[in-house]
Scaffold this motif. Structure first.
Motif, PDB file in Angstrom:
ATOM      1  N   THR A   1       0.841  -1.188   0.000  1.00  0.00           N
ATOM      2  CA  THR A   1       0.000   0.000   0.000  1.00  0.00           C
ATOM      3  C   THR A   1       0.877   1.240   0.000  1.00  0.00           C
ATOM      4  O   THR A   1       1.874   1.309   0.713  1.00  0.00           O
ATOM      5  N   ILE A   2       0.513   2.200  -0.816  1.00  0.00           N
ATOM      6  CA  ILE A   2       1.219   3.477  -0.857  1.00  0.00           C
ATOM      7  C   ILE A   2       0.712   4.326   0.306  1.00  0.00           C
ATOM      8  O   ILE A   2      -0.492   4.545   0.432  1.00  0.00           O
ATOM      9  N   ARG A   3       1.608   4.759   1.151  1.00  0.00           N
ATOM     10  CA  ARG A   3       1.230   5.596   2.292  1.00  0.00           C
ATOM     11  C   ARG A   3       1.242   7.064   1.855  1.00  0.00           C
ATOM     12  O   ARG A   3       2.266   7.574   1.425  1.00  0.00           O
ATOM     13  N   ILE A   4       0.095   7.704   1.991  1.00  0.00           N
ATOM     14  CA  ILE A   4      -0.051   9.087   1.545  1.00  0.00           C
ATOM     15  C   ILE A   4       0.044  10.025   2.746  1.00  0.00           C
ATOM     16  O   ILE A   4      -0.625   9.845   3.760  1.00  0.00           O
ATOM     17  N   GLU A   5       0.892  11.032   2.584  1.00  0.00           N
ATOM     18  CA  GLU A   5       1.114  12.015   3.634  1.00  0.00           C
ATOM     19  C   GLU A   5       0.228  13.253   3.437  1.00  0.00           C
ATOM     20  O   GLU A   5      -0.247  13.851   4.395  1.00  0.00           O
ATOM     21  N   LYS A   6       0.005  13.626   2.161  1.00  0.00           N
ATOM     22  CA  LYS A   6      -0.724  14.860   1.892  1.00  0.00           C
ATOM     23  C   LYS A   6      -1.453  14.743   0.555  1.00  0.00           C
ATOM     24  O   LYS A   6      -0.940  14.155  -0.389  1.00  0.00           O
ATOM     25  N   VAL A   7      -2.651  15.321   0.488  1.00  0.00           N
ATOM     26  CA  VAL A   7      -3.436  15.424  -0.740  1.00  0.00           C
ATOM     27  C   VAL A   7      -3.848  16.890  -0.859  1.00  0.00           C
ATOM     28  O   VAL A   7      -4.335  17.473   0.109  1.00  0.00           O
ATOM     29  N   TRP A   8      -3.635  17.498  -2.042  1.00  0.00           N
ATOM     30  CA  TRP A   8      -4.044  18.881  -2.225  1.00  0.00           C
ATOM     31  C   TRP A   8      -4.454  19.147  -3.664  1.00  0.00           C
ATOM     32  O   TRP A   8      -4.110  18.407  -4.574  1.00  0.00           O
ATOM     33  N   LEU A   9      -5.220  20.219  -3.822  1.00  0.00           N
ATOM     34  CA  LEU A   9      -5.738  20.609  -5.130  1.00  0.00           C
ATOM     35  C   LEU A   9      -5.081  21.890  -5.607  1.00  0.00           C
ATOM     36  O   LEU A   9      -4.760  22.766  -4.807  1.00  0.00           O
ATOM     37  N   THR A  10      -4.902  21.978  -6.918  1.00  0.00           N
ATOM     38  CA  THR A  10      -4.582  23.246  -7.572  1.00  0.00           C
ATOM     39  C   THR A  10      -5.766  23.542  -8.492  1.00  0.00           C
ATOM     40  O   THR A  10      -6.743  22.790  -8.502  1.00  0.00           O
ATOM     41  N   ASP A  11      -5.681  24.583  -9.277  1.00  0.00           N
ATOM     42  CA  ASP A  11      -6.771  24.891 -10.203  1.00  0.00           C
ATOM     43  C   ASP A  11      -6.921  23.835 -11.288  1.00  0.00           C
ATOM     44  O   ASP A  11      -7.999  23.680 -11.854  1.00  0.00           O
TER      45      ASP A  11
ATOM     46  N   ALA B   1      -5.303  20.398 -11.109  1.00  0.00           N
ATOM     47  CA  ALA B   1      -4.927  19.011 -10.793  1.00  0.00           C
ATOM     48  C   ALA B   1      -5.124  18.697  -9.323  1.00  0.00           C
ATOM     49  O   ALA B   1      -5.275  19.593  -8.485  1.00  0.00           O
ATOM     50  N   ILE B   2      -5.086  17.408  -9.039  1.00  0.00           N
ATOM     51  CA  ILE B   2      -5.031  16.933  -7.656  1.00  0.00           C
ATOM     52  C   ILE B   2      -3.654  16.310  -7.461  1.00  0.00           C
ATOM     53  O   ILE B   2      -3.180  15.546  -8.309  1.00  0.00           O
ATOM     54  N   TRP B   3      -3.002  16.665  -6.373  1.00  0.00           N
ATOM     55  CA  TRP B   3      -1.645  16.221  -6.072  1.00  0.00           C
ATOM     56  C   TRP B   3      -1.635  15.331  -4.842  1.00  0.00           C
ATOM     57  O   TRP B   3      -2.472  15.493  -3.947  1.00  0.00           O
ATOM     58  N   ILE B   4      -0.660  14.431  -4.805  1.00  0.00           N
ATOM     59  CA  ILE B   4      -0.430  13.621  -3.609  1.00  0.00           C
ATOM     60  C   ILE B   4       1.061  13.630  -3.289  1.00  0.00           C
ATOM     61  O   ILE B   4       1.904  13.795  -4.174  1.00  0.00           O
ATOM     62  N   ARG B   5       1.351  13.475  -1.998  1.00  0.00           N
ATOM     63  CA  ARG B   5       2.735  13.284  -1.542  1.00  0.00           C
ATOM     64  C   ARG B   5       2.752  12.031  -0.683  1.00  0.00           C
ATOM     65  O   ARG B   5       1.949  11.888   0.237  1.00  0.00           O
TER      66      ARG B   5
ATOM     67  N   LYS C   1      -4.292  15.340 -13.699  1.00  0.00           N
ATOM     68  CA  LYS C   1      -4.938  16.542 -14.213  1.00  0.00           C
ATOM     69  C   LYS C   1      -6.449  16.327 -14.281  1.00  0.00           C
ATOM     70  O   LYS C   1      -6.912  15.279 -14.721  1.00  0.00           O
ATOM     71  N   PHE C   2      -7.196  17.331 -13.865  1.00  0.00           N
ATOM     72  CA  PHE C   2      -8.646  17.260 -13.946  1.00  0.00           C
ATOM     73  C   PHE C   2      -9.109  17.075 -15.389  1.00  0.00           C
ATOM     74  O   PHE C   2     -10.090  16.393 -15.644  1.00  0.00           O
ATOM     75  N   SER C   3      -8.391  17.664 -16.317  1.00  0.00           N
ATOM     76  CA  SER C   3      -8.792  17.594 -17.731  1.00  0.00           C
ATOM     77  C   SER C   3      -8.765  16.172 -18.285  1.00  0.00           C
ATOM     78  O   SER C   3      -9.377  15.903 -19.317  1.00  0.00           O
ATOM     79  N   ASP C   4      -8.099  15.251 -17.609  1.00  0.00           N
ATOM     80  CA  ASP C   4      -8.047  13.863 -18.059  1.00  0.00           C
ATOM     81  C   ASP C   4      -9.256  13.045 -17.605  1.00  0.00           C
ATOM     82  O   ASP C   4      -9.391  11.886 -17.994  1.00  0.00           O
ATOM     83  N   TYR C   5     -10.105  13.621 -16.788  1.00  0.00           N
ATOM     84  CA  TYR C   5     -11.264  12.920 -16.247  1.00  0.00           C
ATOM     85  C   TYR C   5     -12.492  13.804 -16.439  1.00  0.00           C
ATOM     86  O   TYR C   5     -12.592  14.867 -15.819  1.00  0.00           O
ATOM     87  N   GLN C   6     -13.408  13.373 -17.301  1.00  0.00           N
ATOM     88  CA  GLN C   6     -14.547  14.208 -17.680  1.00  0.00           C
ATOM     89  C   GLN C   6     -15.330  14.730 -16.478  1.00  0.00           C
ATOM     90  O   GLN C   6     -15.701  15.900 -16.457  1.00  0.00           O
ATOM     91  N   ARG C   7     -15.588  13.897 -15.510  1.00  0.00           N
ATOM     92  CA  ARG C   7     -16.377  14.353 -14.354  1.00  0.00           C
ATOM     93  C   ARG C   7     -15.628  15.415 -13.554  1.00  0.00           C
ATOM     94  O   ARG C   7     -16.228  16.352 -13.035  1.00  0.00           O
ATOM     95  N   LEU C   8     -14.331  15.260 -13.428  1.00  0.00           N
ATOM     96  CA  LEU C   8     -13.528  16.264 -12.722  1.00  0.00           C
ATOM     97  C   LEU C   8     -13.315  17.500 -13.584  1.00  0.00           C
ATOM     98  O   LEU C   8     -13.280  18.618 -13.077  1.00  0.00           O
ATOM     99  N   LYS C   9     -13.192  17.301 -14.862  1.00  0.00           N
ATOM    100  CA  LYS C   9     -12.973  18.412 -15.801  1.00  0.00           C
ATOM    101  C   LYS C   9     -14.113  19.422 -15.718  1.00  0.00           C
ATOM    102  O   LYS C   9     -13.877  20.627 -15.703  1.00  0.00           O
ATOM    103  N   TRP C  10     -15.357  18.924 -15.663  1.00  0.00           N
ATOM    104  CA  TRP C  10     -16.515  19.807 -15.683  1.00  0.00           C
ATOM    105  C   TRP C  10     -17.043  20.145 -14.291  1.00  0.00           C
ATOM    106  O   TRP C  10     -18.005  20.895 -14.162  1.00  0.00           O
ATOM    107  N   ALA C  11     -16.415  19.627 -13.266  1.00  0.00           N
ATOM    108  CA  ALA C  11     -16.861  19.888 -11.898  1.00  0.00           C
ATOM    109  C   ALA C  11     -16.474  21.295 -11.447  1.00  0.00           C
ATOM    110  O   ALA C  11     -15.502  21.880 -11.938  1.00  0.00           O
ATOM    111  N   THR C  12     -17.230  21.795 -10.498  1.00  0.00           N
ATOM    112  CA  THR C  12     -16.879  23.086  -9.894  1.00  0.00           C
ATOM    113  C   THR C  12     -15.723  22.864  -8.910  1.00  0.00           C
ATOM    114  O   THR C  12     -15.452  21.729  -8.502  1.00  0.00           O
ATOM    115  N   GLN C  13     -15.108  23.948  -8.494  1.00  0.00           N
ATOM    116  CA  GLN C  13     -14.035  23.853  -7.489  1.00  0.00           C
ATOM    117  C   GLN C  13     -14.585  23.251  -6.197  1.00  0.00           C
ATOM    118  O   GLN C  13     -13.909  22.454  -5.548  1.00  0.00           O
ATOM    119  N   GLU C  14     -15.814  23.600  -5.847  1.00  0.00           N
ATOM    120  CA  GLU C  14     -16.427  23.064  -4.633  1.00  0.00           C
ATOM    121  C   GLU C  14     -16.627  21.555  -4.750  1.00  0.00           C
ATOM    122  O   GLU C  14     -16.385  20.810  -3.792  1.00  0.00           O
TER     123      GLU C  14
END
Length: 135
Positions: free
Chosen positions: A3-13, A15-19, A29-42
């Motif tokens: 299992t990959i242990r994740i320390e941090k998850v965060w958003l930019t305008d 993409a979603i990032w993990i550390r 990148k949000f643009s690679d996923y239609q549901r995320l691409k068209w979703a609001t920031q909220e």
């Protein structure tokens, strides 16, 4: 598989990032996923995490942590779900009686279904299409 242990998850305008606990960073990148691409920031900010990945309940989208570190290659399931974002990955997984996480890995290309499973998936999607056409 470890299992990959994740320390941090965060958003930019864009993409979603993990550390990871060992310091590796990756993004999707949000643009690679239609549901995320068209979703609001909220909507994008309304996610949950598990040991395996990130889930957006409102958007019915899942990303596995493992997938963040794999080379992105196109596959027929990924192409199908990107072309038809109206298809619900979780609902198709439920019809197939397989875990949503496993099915998301098939779609992302992280895992490859057997030929028999792949044909079962296509048949299920065709069945959904027939049901919709009969409405």
């Amino acid at each position: 598989m470890e299992t990959i242990r994740i320390e941090k998850v965060w958003l930019t305008d864009t993409a979603i990032w993990i550390r990871t606990a060992d310091g590796r960073e990756a993004c999707e990148k949000f643009s690679d996923y239609q549901r995320l691409k068209w979703a609001t920031q909220e909507q994008r900010a309304n996610f949950t995490t598990s040991d395996d990945g990130i889930h957006w309940p409102e958007l019915d989208e899942d990303l596995s942590f493992e997938g963040f570190f794999h080379e992105k290659k196109s596959n027929p399931l990924y192409d199908l779900f990107m072309t038809h974002p109206e298809l619900n990955v979780s609902a198709v997984a439920r019809r197939l009686r397989i875990s949503q996480s496993l099915f998301a890995q098939y779609v992302s290309g992280t895992k490859k279904p057997s030929e028999e499973r792949f044909n079962e998936i296509l048949q299920t999607i065709r069945s959904i299409g027939c049901e919709l056409a009969s409405v």
